[in-house]
Design a protein around this motif. Structure first.
Motif, PDB file in Angstrom:
ATOM      1  N   VAL A 138       1.040  -1.242  -0.293  1.00  0.00           N
ATOM      2  CA  VAL A 138       0.033  -0.089  -0.049  1.00  0.00           C
ATOM      3  C   VAL A 138       0.727   1.214  -0.071  1.00  0.00           C
ATOM      4  O   VAL A 138       0.649   2.253  -0.622  1.00  0.00           O
ATOM      5  CB  VAL A 138      -0.959   0.029   1.194  1.00  0.00           C
ATOM      6  N   ARG A 139       1.925   1.196   0.901  1.00  0.00           N
ATOM      7  CA  ARG A 139       2.919   2.334   0.828  1.00  0.00           C
ATOM      8  C   ARG A 139       3.325   2.698  -0.461  1.00  0.00           C
ATOM      9  O   ARG A 139       3.653   3.789  -1.121  1.00  0.00           O
ATOM     10  CB  ARG A 139       3.996   2.026   1.710  1.00  0.00           C
ATOM     11  N   ASP A 140       3.708   1.517  -1.227  1.00  0.00           N
ATOM     12  CA  ASP A 140       4.508   1.674  -2.890  1.00  0.00           C
ATOM     13  C   ASP A 140       3.353   2.344  -3.484  1.00  0.00           C
ATOM     14  O   ASP A 140       3.665   3.121  -4.377  1.00  0.00           O
ATOM     15  CB  ASP A 140       5.065   0.290  -2.919  1.00  0.00           C
ATOM     16  N   LEU A 141       2.212   1.596  -3.491  1.00  0.00           N
ATOM     17  CA  LEU A 141       1.121   1.941  -4.299  1.00  0.00           C
ATOM     18  C   LEU A 141       0.654   3.623  -4.182  1.00  0.00           C
ATOM     19  O   LEU A 141       0.371   4.392  -4.766  1.00  0.00           O
ATOM     20  CB  LEU A 141      -0.370   1.289  -4.194  1.00  0.00           C
ATOM     21  N   CYS A 180      -7.014   1.870   8.303  1.00  0.00           N
ATOM     22  CA  CYS A 180      -5.863   1.301   8.572  1.00  0.00           C
ATOM     23  C   CYS A 180      -5.183   0.486   7.707  1.00  0.00           C
ATOM     24  O   CYS A 180      -4.741  -0.787   8.115  1.00  0.00           O
ATOM     25  CB  CYS A 180      -6.199   0.548   9.881  1.00  0.00           C
ATOM     26  N   LEU A 181      -4.869   0.904   6.492  1.00  0.00           N
ATOM     27  CA  LEU A 181      -4.337   0.027   5.418  1.00  0.00           C
ATOM     28  C   LEU A 181      -2.737  -0.350   5.574  1.00  0.00           C
ATOM     29  O   LEU A 181      -2.032  -0.933   4.990  1.00  0.00           O
ATOM     30  CB  LEU A 181      -4.716   0.331   3.896  1.00  0.00           C
ATOM     31  N   LEU A 182      -2.167   0.807   6.306  1.00  0.00           N
ATOM     32  CA  LEU A 182      -0.706   0.864   6.313  1.00  0.00           C
ATOM     33  C   LEU A 182      -0.522   1.854   7.544  1.00  0.00           C
ATOM     34  O   LEU A 182      -1.390   2.651   7.918  1.00  0.00           O
ATOM     35  CB  LEU A 182      -0.166   1.338   5.176  1.00  0.00           C
ATOM     36  N   PRO A 183       0.572   1.631   8.361  1.00  0.00           N
ATOM     37  CA  PRO A 183       0.926   2.626   9.360  1.00  0.00           C
ATOM     38  C   PRO A 183       0.963   4.163   8.728  1.00  0.00           C
ATOM     39  O   PRO A 183       1.559   4.409   7.669  1.00  0.00           O
ATOM     40  CB  PRO A 183       2.402   2.495   9.793  1.00  0.00           C
ATOM     41  N   ALA A 184       0.117   5.193   9.354  1.00  0.00           N
ATOM     42  CA  ALA A 184       0.123   6.572   8.789  1.00  0.00           C
ATOM     43  C   ALA A 184       1.451   7.094   8.959  1.00  0.00           C
ATOM     44  O   ALA A 184       1.849   7.772   8.064  1.00  0.00           O
ATOM     45  CB  ALA A 184      -0.488   7.262   9.845  1.00  0.00           C
ATOM     46  N   TYR A 185       2.334   6.451   9.455  1.00  0.00           N
ATOM     47  CA  TYR A 185       3.725   6.898   9.486  1.00  0.00           C
ATOM     48  C   TYR A 185       4.323   6.593   8.222  1.00  0.00           C
ATOM     49  O   TYR A 185       5.215   7.615   7.746  1.00  0.00           O
ATOM     50  CB  TYR A 185       4.464   6.119  10.844  1.00  0.00           C
ATOM     51  N   PHE A 186       4.152   5.409   7.584  1.00  0.00           N
ATOM     52  CA  PHE A 186       4.688   5.507   6.174  1.00  0.00           C
ATOM     53  C   PHE A 186       4.240   6.250   5.282  1.00  0.00           C
ATOM     54  O   PHE A 186       4.917   6.747   4.379  1.00  0.00           O
ATOM     55  CB  PHE A 186       4.303   3.969   5.627  1.00  0.00           C
ATOM     56  N   ALA A 187       2.868   6.755   5.541  1.00  0.00           N
ATOM     57  CA  ALA A 187       2.138   7.622   4.702  1.00  0.00           C
ATOM     58  C   ALA A 187       2.794   8.992   4.620  1.00  0.00           C
ATOM     59  O   ALA A 187       3.001   9.838   3.776  1.00  0.00           O
ATOM     60  CB  ALA A 187       0.666   7.684   4.821  1.00  0.00           C
ATOM     61  N   ILE A 188       3.159   9.443   5.949  1.00  0.00           N
ATOM     62  CA  ILE A 188       3.757  10.764   6.039  1.00  0.00           C
ATOM     63  C   ILE A 188       5.086  10.903   5.577  1.00  0.00           C
ATOM     64  O   ILE A 188       5.247  11.737   4.888  1.00  0.00           O
ATOM     65  CB  ILE A 188       3.575  11.058   7.542  1.00  0.00           C
ATOM     66  N   THR A 189       5.763   9.800   5.642  1.00  0.00           N
ATOM     67  CA  THR A 189       7.104   9.838   5.089  1.00  0.00           C
ATOM     68  C   THR A 189       7.015   9.853   3.784  1.00  0.00           C
ATOM     69  O   THR A 189       7.824  10.756   2.859  1.00  0.00           O
ATOM     70  CB  THR A 189       7.898   8.529   5.414  1.00  0.00           C
ATOM     71  N   GLU A 190       6.373   9.049   2.733  1.00  0.00           N
ATOM     72  CA  GLU A 190       6.118   9.568   1.357  1.00  0.00           C
ATOM     73  C   GLU A 190       5.663  10.686   0.944  1.00  0.00           C
ATOM     74  O   GLU A 190       6.007  11.533   0.080  1.00  0.00           O
ATOM     75  CB  GLU A 190       5.025   8.251   0.800  1.00  0.00           C
ATOM     76  N   ILE A 191       4.620  11.447   1.573  1.00  0.00           N
ATOM     77  CA  ILE A 191       4.127  12.654   1.414  1.00  0.00           C
ATOM     78  C   ILE A 191       5.184  13.638   1.639  1.00  0.00           C
ATOM     79  O   ILE A 191       5.495  14.524   0.827  1.00  0.00           O
ATOM     80  CB  ILE A 191       3.085  12.914   2.424  1.00  0.00           C
ATOM     81  N   LEU A1339      -6.019  -2.596  16.283  1.00  0.00           N
ATOM     82  CA  LEU A1339      -5.786  -2.595  14.914  1.00  0.00           C
ATOM     83  C   LEU A1339      -4.831  -1.374  14.571  1.00  0.00           C
ATOM     84  O   LEU A1339      -4.131  -1.739  13.515  1.00  0.00           O
ATOM     85  CB  LEU A1339      -7.395  -1.805  14.272  1.00  0.00           C
ATOM     86  N   ARG A1340      -4.773  -0.394  14.969  1.00  0.00           N
ATOM     87  CA  ARG A1340      -3.694   0.583  14.591  1.00  0.00           C
ATOM     88  C   ARG A1340      -2.431   0.182  14.963  1.00  0.00           C
ATOM     89  O   ARG A1340      -1.336   0.577  14.108  1.00  0.00           O
ATOM     90  CB  ARG A1340      -3.772   1.931  15.450  1.00  0.00           C
ATOM     91  N   LEU A1341      -2.244  -0.817  15.879  1.00  0.00           N
ATOM     92  CA  LEU A1341      -0.686  -0.961  16.149  1.00  0.00           C
ATOM     93  C   LEU A1341      -0.289  -2.438  15.405  1.00  0.00           C
ATOM     94  O   LEU A1341       0.742  -3.172  15.762  1.00  0.00           O
ATOM     95  CB  LEU A1341      -0.635  -1.118  17.568  1.00  0.00           C
ATOM     96  N   ARG A1342      -1.366  -2.963  14.585  1.00  0.00           N
ATOM     97  CA  ARG A1342      -1.217  -4.590  14.156  1.00  0.00           C
ATOM     98  C   ARG A1342       0.155  -4.454  13.384  1.00  0.00           C
ATOM     99  O   ARG A1342       0.805  -5.345  13.273  1.00  0.00           O
ATOM    100  CB  ARG A1342      -2.276  -4.913  13.345  1.00  0.00           C
ATOM    101  N   PHE A1343       0.787  -3.374  12.824  1.00  0.00           N
ATOM    102  CA  PHE A1343       1.861  -3.656  11.962  1.00  0.00           C
ATOM    103  C   PHE A1343       3.248  -3.755  12.879  1.00  0.00           C
ATOM    104  O   PHE A1343       4.250  -3.921  12.444  1.00  0.00           O
ATOM    105  CB  PHE A1343       1.991  -2.267  11.120  1.00  0.00           C
ATOM    106  N   ILE A1344       2.839  -3.308  14.107  1.00  0.00           N
ATOM    107  CA  ILE A1344       4.340  -3.367  14.951  1.00  0.00           C
ATOM    108  C   ILE A1344       4.401  -4.845  15.160  1.00  0.00           C
ATOM    109  O   ILE A1344       5.462  -5.186  15.387  1.00  0.00           O
ATOM    110  CB  ILE A1344       3.990  -2.690  16.378  1.00  0.00           C
ATOM    111  N   THR A1345       3.396  -5.580  15.556  1.00  0.00           N
ATOM    112  CA  THR A1345       3.319  -6.908  15.930  1.00  0.00           C
ATOM    113  C   THR A1345       3.551  -7.833  14.619  1.00  0.00           C
ATOM    114  O   THR A1345       3.838  -9.087  14.715  1.00  0.00           O
ATOM    115  CB  THR A1345       2.090  -7.303  16.729  1.00  0.00           C
ATOM    116  N   HIS A1346       3.320  -7.366  13.481  1.00  0.00           N
ATOM    117  CA  HIS A1346       3.456  -7.901  12.234  1.00  0.00           C
ATOM    118  C   HIS A1346       2.381  -9.177  12.145  1.00  0.00           C
ATOM    119  O   HIS A1346       2.632 -10.216  11.606  1.00  0.00           O
ATOM    120  CB  HIS A1346       4.754  -8.630  11.839  1.00  0.00           C
ATOM    121  N   SER A1347       1.279  -8.790  12.958  1.00  0.00           N
ATOM    122  CA  SER A1347       0.315  -9.963  13.092  1.00  0.00           C
ATOM    123  C   SER A1347      -0.596  -9.868  12.037  1.00  0.00           C
ATOM    124  O   SER A1347      -0.627  -8.842  11.346  1.00  0.00           O
ATOM    125  CB  SER A1347      -0.321 -10.213  14.263  1.00  0.00           C
ATOM    126  N   SER A1348      -1.270 -10.868  11.528  1.00  0.00           N
ATOM    127  CA  SER A1348      -2.154 -10.684  10.501  1.00  0.00           C
ATOM    128  C   SER A1348      -3.446  -9.707  11.130  1.00  0.00           C
ATOM    129  O   SER A1348      -3.355  -9.534  12.220  1.00  0.00           O
ATOM    130  CB  SER A1348      -2.899 -11.941   9.949  1.00  0.00           C
TER     131      SER A1348
END
Length: 1397
Positions: A138-141, A180-191, A1339-1348
């Protein structure tokens, strides 16, 4: 294969989109029923599924790309729509991976905004299936979609806008925090990469992007230090070298972590900070450290590190100096005004930075011209030309003439006179500056002639008189030293050897002394060349750097030549003193101190010129100032290797080597110890003594003091894994020893533990006594003289000979000739061990003596051994006594002996009183030091070769020893570093306090000659804070003794405040003076004014080159700390009073300048012992418990506004919590990493139990967030502990709160920590906590745990589990992954670290 794939795909898809003839004829009138459409879809998909199953994995991408190409080649929207339905269905039935489809769609070259229908359909499809893409996809897209949108021009037909907006919906969906498709932190980095600070996003996106960026402002604030742009360091040689002050060398910005929208002032170039540091004397090391400039790389041509921002600041500083000169009244160099000191410092800075090519000379001169044009500032023009002349004369021979010609433009601007400028009074040093422009012209002209250049410039009319005067002076062959004519000629002709030899020859002749004249030096058989008056500092200051370099080069060459020639005549005192004066000039470092340590010393040593070696060590001990620590440690290692050479085994040289080493060790600054000794970790032997237990003990005491003051061991209980370990172990192999319990109890805990583990068994007093009796029997019974001498001086025999001499004197009152011969044979180096056992033996003798008559007899004999027989020098004996490790009663006896030796006979007291009365410490202002030195030595000759004993034996022996030249030293000065140690030993043992007061009364005057009296006081009060808490009168006595020794040599107000002198010095025990708030405000205000460069400043002006401290702020900080520690008030009360200076409303503290006051408090409080600064923790705890943070209703607004100190302060709406936050930031910003390492414990033990509300949690994040960067660089363990504590607190808040209003900022901050600092290092502990949180948080922190995707509330959008749960990040480079997709080619989701600007 490719062909067959295309044909097979064609057959599958063309079949479905094929139309009948009649449909084409009546286009748009036929319509499939939904059933038909569905049938077509299913059959098409069936055929495709079969084919897809046969395809190898590596062809999948190619296949999907073909389908997209095929779709985009269709012209009918209906067909495109149908094919997109096929793709959607393939994704929904899990036939095709959604990421692959999205990437193929967005990367297609045909996707252009002009094909608005295709554009709309494509983005609809992406919107439909993107939910199933993993978060990195999603970040790449997102990046790809934003890039596509960028291709839309600023004006398009309004007809197509509706269709183009579909792309915006995709972006909106991706940025939707609830989706919550990706951490908002990724999005801000790209923006932020696409739209950096200050750049507007594309019009199609409306306010979508700016709103999203704004949602990150709270996170940026959590990571920012309040008022950071107003915080300034104290420039100390070493104190401020930490990561807090680093700037980007190209932009001068702070190195901020992450692509966050920090406050605007943090993105500004920090010119104020750099300018402030540049203005401080001795700041060049810090400037290089701040900007990461490296002197080492300069030899390599491609590494020319020109630093334009630095260049610009230097130019601005020159302009500032011009302005100061214009406004300063009584502008005259002879007065030594502020601007005079500034010019002196400027020329030194300029030479350094231009010489190392960090700044370009022609660029700077042109920039100066530009900035001074039309300003009419001409009062300082001579000084400016003087500064430029320094550089020109030194470098014009090696560089092109064109580099220097811009100076003539500056001349035209600053010297508008039409008539000739008159010749100034050459009896004043100022005249050399007035001639500077003429000298520049002479150098330029000389260069033009040598190069046969066409660029020769005729002498400007206004300089004619000056030029004629110089020409005329050259013709005059007899030059006197009474005026500055010699300096003028040296400056003008230093690049013209024919003219230069005359004036330089006169200077050199003056200090070398002419051939025939001889004078005596102290000691027997020691004569020197006859010149005794050194060149005055005023004259040396009036020489250009180039002339000074010639002079110092000439001196060094002469010394080496005399060393080779093994001349029996010592160097002239004038030469030695002048050479030491030249070594203070930082700008000639390479020929100066660097040449001294790395060329002169080794050369002299190689030539075995022991007299000259002795001279150089004396210079280093008594005449050097501000020598960089690496040179001092280098000299120390030279000395240790010297000590092992057989030729240095003679009394005078051995004593000198040990005394110099002792000075070097005890003088190391607390913050210098670690950086210097870590350079020797591979081979610690080089900086340790192989045989001197006293020197190694002194090093351990220095190590204990340094690690205590820098809080190096705070929070740790062992030396394992630290730089000290090898050093201590090597010392214990070389010189195994113990420490007395009262000394050990002052060591930092890890050092105490080390010495308790490595206990060395000590010889019992009974054994020692027995051995002495045994040896004494042998002495009496042996008759053959040679046997006696051999037996007692044999290497390896017990070192008891001094004990035997003592017994002889006790029993027979005399020593025979054989005793003298044995002493000579033992030799200086081995005798030290005898002094050591003698010190122990004395303690046992005195402990068992019956008192009365016998005691007096013992004292008398001991003093005779020192003063009558000259068997051992006082300073060595006392050093040995002070360094023994006796316990209890014996320790008291040992200190009693020291006191008796120093005070009982008049010998030493008289020497001290006379020396203090007759001499002044300002050697650089004197020209008669030598005569005073000689008269003192005539009255009290040094006897270092047992002369007294030689005279007493029967028959008397001849004095044959050849003394080495003594220029500066005597027993009083040698005793000073020993006195430092004695005072410390006495402080450790409470019962001897009264004796210490007596010693200070009688000998305290010696501190007038101490190199660093304030630093010594500061170190003593800091290190012994615990011991001195209750002993207020002793503390006051110590401060009084040292400060009053200096009263005649310092301007009033140089150190202690008037209030303290009036009330604090004379306080009585029954009436303790408790200072009020006003006192603390004035004290801090003094430091604030000093740092702001207020003129006239709070402290008297002085020549910083010869001062204990390198600059005004360092001086102000230390004297302030000494005064605060000297107060009779407990540390925690002083700490609280300091915090109250800004936390209470104080009439003396101006509102508009509040951060400067916080900065000063931060500096002072962190330079004090722990009880003073730890009170800040209590303030934080009380804020955490205040209603503002515990009841969420009490403050209706947003906590981020409440905690934005600067904004609140400007609008008069600040509250206590924001004040405490800003003050805590100022304190922690100045803290050492040792002090900061208490934060994790404070968080987990004190704050975690009280954090229950969201406001409290955010307050803690604000407090500690900005310091994670330093923890990561300097103490990773602490950073990881803090990371876990943050989650544990979140868990508590989650359980206590019904609603969480600030979930997004909290999660953004936690993602920032993961990607910037911890990586996956704390994943295990954190995962367990995240699993217990409420669903929305999970839900928001799910990318930290890398869980599905965790089963969360129904609000969550559908999404397939991401397959990237295996991605890991190393903690070292935990950076947010950059997008790896480019619009033209898709690529894998590899996690690549981002480079942070």
């Amino acid at each position: 294969m490719a062909l067959s794939m295309e044909t097979q795909l064609q057959s599958i898809f063309e079949d479905v989109v094929k139309t009948e003839m009649i449909e084409e004829a009546f286009a748009g009138m036929f319509m499939d029923t939904p059933e038909d459409e569905r049938t077509k879809l299913i059959s098409c998909l069936g055929a495709f599924r079969q084919y897809w199953g046969t395809l190898p994995q590596e062809s999948h991408d190619q296949c999907v790309q073909w389908i997209v190409r095929f779709t985009h080649s269709q012209h009918s929207p209906k067909r495109i729509s149908f094919l997109y339905d096929c793709l959607a269905m393939a994704v929904e039935t899990s036939l095709l991976p959604p990421r692959m489809v999205c990437v193929a769609l967005i990367s297609s070259d045909s996707l252009e905004w002009e094909r608005s229908q295709l554009w709309a359909l494509t983005f609809k499809l992406i919107r439909k299936i993107i939910g199933g893409v993993d978060y990195k996809g999603v970040r790449d897209l997102l990046k790809a979609v934003l890039d596509k949108i960028q291709s839309i021009p600023t004006t398009v037909s309004s007809a197509v806008v509706q269709q183009l907006l579909v792309a915006r919906e995709v972006v909106e969906y991706i940025l939707d925090r609830n989706a919550c498709l990706l951490p908002a932190y990724f999005a801000i980095t790209e923006i932020r990469k696409l739209y950096p600070e200050g750049q507007l996003s594309h019009w199609l996106l409306g306010s979508l992007i700016s709103d999203f960026v704004d949602s990150f402002r709270p996170t940026s604030r959590i990571n920012s230090i309040c008022g950071r742009c107003s915080l300034l360091p104290v420039v100390n040689n070493s104190g401020a070298i930490c990561n807090s002050w680093k700037l980007d060398p190209n932009t001068l910005r702070f190195p901020l972590r992450g692509m966050l929208p920090y406050d605007k002032d943090l993105f500004e170039p920090q010119t104020g900070l750099l300018r402030y540091v540049l203005e401080q004397p001795y700041s060049r090391e810090m400037v290089c450290n701040m900007l990461g400039l490296n002197k080492q790389t300069l030899n390599i041509a491609q590494h020319k590190q020109r630093c334009p921002v630095l260049e610009e600041q230097l130019v601005d500083l020159v302009v500032y100096a011009m302005e100061r000169s214009e406004t300063e009244e009584h502008f005259d160099a002879d007065v030594g005004g502020t601007s005079q000191l500034l010019w002196q410092h400027l020329s030194s800075q300029l030479i350094f930075f231009v010489l190392f090519q960090f700044a370009s000379f022609p660029h700077m001169v042109l920039s100066l011209h530009q900035k001074l044009a039309g300003r009419g500032l001409i009062k300082g023009r001579d000084h400016l030309m003087w500064v430029l002349l320094q550089f020109i004369s030194g470098s014009i021979q090696k560089n092109a003439l064109a580099d220097f010609l811009p100076v003539m433009k500056l001349f035209d601007l600053l010297y508008p006179e039409k008539e000739c400028i008159p010749v100034p009074d050459i009896n004043k040093p100022q005249s050399t500056h007035s001639f500077a422009m003429t000298c520049i012209w002479i150098h330029l002209n000389r260069k033009a002639q040598n190069d046969n250049s066409k660029l020769q410039i005729p002498i400007p009319h206004s300089l004619k008189l000056h030029h004629e005067f110089l020409q005329q002076s050259l013709r005059n062959k007899s030059l006197g030293m009474l005026d500055y004519k010699i300096a003028l000629l040296c400056n003008a002709y230093s690049t013209n050897s024919e003219c230069f030899t005359l004036p330089m020859g006169v200077l050199v002749e003056t200090i070398y002394g002419n051939g025939s004249m001889r004078i005596n030096l102290p000691g027997t058989n020691c004569t020197a060349s006859g010149s005794v008056s050194p060149l005055p500092m005023n004259l040396l200051d009036s020489l250009t750097v180039h002339a000074k370099m010639s002079l110092i080069h000439s001196i060094a060459t002469r010394v080496i030549k005399l060393a080779h020639a093994k001349s029996s005549i010592a160097l002239a005192p004038a030469l030695v003193e002048t050479y030491s004066r030249l070594l203070v000039y930082m700008e000639i470092e390479s020929l100066g101190i660097k040449g001294f340590i790395s060329q002169l010393l080794p050369n002299v040593f190689k030539s075995h010129a022991w007299g000259i070696l002795h001279t150089l060590l004396e210079m280093f001990s008594y005449r050097m100032h501000h020598i960089q620590p690496h040179y001092r440690v280098q000299l120390l290692s030279h000395l240790h290797s010297l000590a092992a050479v057989p030729q240095t085994n003679q009394n005078q040289l051995h004593l000198c080597v040990e005394s110099t080493a002792l000075r070097l060790i005890t003088a190391l600054g607390s913050s210098e110890v670690q950086p210097q000794f870590t350079r020797f970790l591979n081979d610690p032997k080089t900086v340790l003594s192989a045989e001197s237990e006293e020197l190694n003990r002194a090093l351990i005491l220095t190590l204990a003091r340094a690690t205590h003051i820098t809080d190096f061991f705070t929070g740790s209980d062992s030396i394992q894994g630290t730089w000290c370990k090898d050093i201590l172990q090597t010392i214990m192999t070389f010189t195994p020893h113990n420490w007395a319990s009262h000394t050990l109890s002052c060591f930092p805990a890890p050092l105490q533990a080390f010495f308790k583990q490595n206990n060395v068994p000590q010889e019992s007093r009974f054994n020692l006594k027995k051995n002495v009796e045994e040896e004494y029997r042998k002495w009496k019974s042996m008759s053959n003289e040679n046997d006696i001498i051999t037996h007692f001086s044999l290497q390896g025999s017990p070192p008891l000979f001094l004990c035997l001499l003592w017994k002889m004197l006790l029993e027979t009152d005399h020593i025979n000739q054989i005793g003298f011969r044995v002493l000579e044979r033992i030799g200086a180096r081995a005798l030290v061990a005898h002094v050591r056992t003698f010190a122990d033996f004395l303690v046992y003798e005195f402990s068992t003596s019956a008192g009365g008559q016998q005691l007096n007899k013992c004292i008398e004999i001991l003093n005779d051994m020192v003063w009558k027989y000259n068997i051992v020098t006082l300073d060595r004996l006392i050093l040995c006594l002070a360094m023994r490790s006796h316990e209890g009663n014996e320790a008291q006896v040992c200190y009693f002996i020291i006191q008796l030796l120093l005070l009982k006979p008049n010998d030493f007291r008289n020497r001290v009183n006379d020396f203090v009365k007759e001499n002044a410490p300002e050697h650089w202002l004197q020209n008669d030091w030598h005569s005073k030195h000689m008269s003192y030595h005539k009255k009290y000759p040094e006897k270092l070769y047992f002369e007294g004993l030689a005279d007493q034996v029967n028959p008397p022996m001849q004095h044959t020893s050849q003394y080495l030249p003594i220029y500066f030293g005597n027993v009083c000065l040698r005793f000073l570093p020993v006195f430092d140690i004695v005072i410390h030993r006495f402080l450790e043992l409470i019962p001897v306090s009264k004796s210490l007061e007596t010693l200070l009364d009688h000998l305290g005057g010696l501190y007038k000659f101490h190199d660093r009296p304030v630093t010594y006081l500061y170190n003593t009060l800091h290190y012994y804070e615990r011991h001195l808490r209750e002993r207020t009168s002793l503390k006051r006595k110590l401060v009084h003794a040292i400060m009053s020794s200096l009263k005649d040599n310092r301007t009033p107000g140089w150190c202690l405040s008037e209030t303290y002198i009036k009330f604090g010095m004379s306080a009585r025990e029954d009436n303790v003076w408790i200072p009020d708030d006003t006192y603390y405000c004035k004290l801090i205000g003094r430091l604030v004014d000093t740092m702001a460069g207020k003129s006239p400043g709070p402290f008297p002006n002085c020549d910083w080159r010869f001062n204990e401290f390198p600059n005004p702020a360092a001086h102000a900080l230390h004297v302030t700390c000494v005064e605060l520690m000297a107060l009779t008030v407990p540390g925690k009360d002083v700490g609280n009073a300091l915090l109250n200076v800004v936390l209470r409303s104080q009439p003396l503290v101006p509102r508009e300048n509040i951060t400067a006051w916080m900065n000063a408090i931060g500096l002072v409080i962190t330079a004090l012992p722990e009880p003073y600064w730890i009170v800040l923790h209590d303030r934080i705890v009380s804020v955490m418990g205040s209603p503002t943070l515990t009841t969420e209703t009490a403050w209706a607004g947003c906590p981020f506004a409440l905690l934005d100190f600067t904004a609140c302060h400007q609008s008069y709406s600040e509250m206590n919590c924001s004040y405490v936050l800003a003050l805590a930031h100022a304190v922690w910003h100045h803290s050492s990493i040792g002090q900061l390492s208490l934060i994790p414990k404070f968080l987990s033990e004190t704050l975690k139990p009280v954090v229950q509300t969201e406001f409290q949690l955010l307050y803690v994040y604000h407090l500690v967030g900005p310091f994670l960067q330093r923890f990561q660089q300097e103490r990773t363990r602490c950073m990881l502990e803090i990371g876990v504590a943050f989650y544990e607190m979140l868990q508590a808040v989650d359980q206590h709160s019904q609603h969480l209003h600030f979930m997004d900022p909290i999660c953004d901050f936690l993602y920032h920590i993961k990607y910037m600092y911890t990586g996956d290092s704390v994943k295990e502990q954190v995962e367990k906590i995240i699993m217990t949180l409420r669903p929305a948080m999970k839900l928001r922190l799910r990318f930290i745990t890398h869980s599905s995707k965790i089963e969360t509330s129904s609000a969550a959008p559908p999404s397939s589990s991401s397959s990237s749960s295996t991605t890991t990040t190393s903690s070292a480079s935990a950076q947010p992954p950059t997008s790896s997709i480019s619009v033209s080619s898709p690529s894998s989701t590899q996690h690549t670290p981002m480079s942070v600007g």
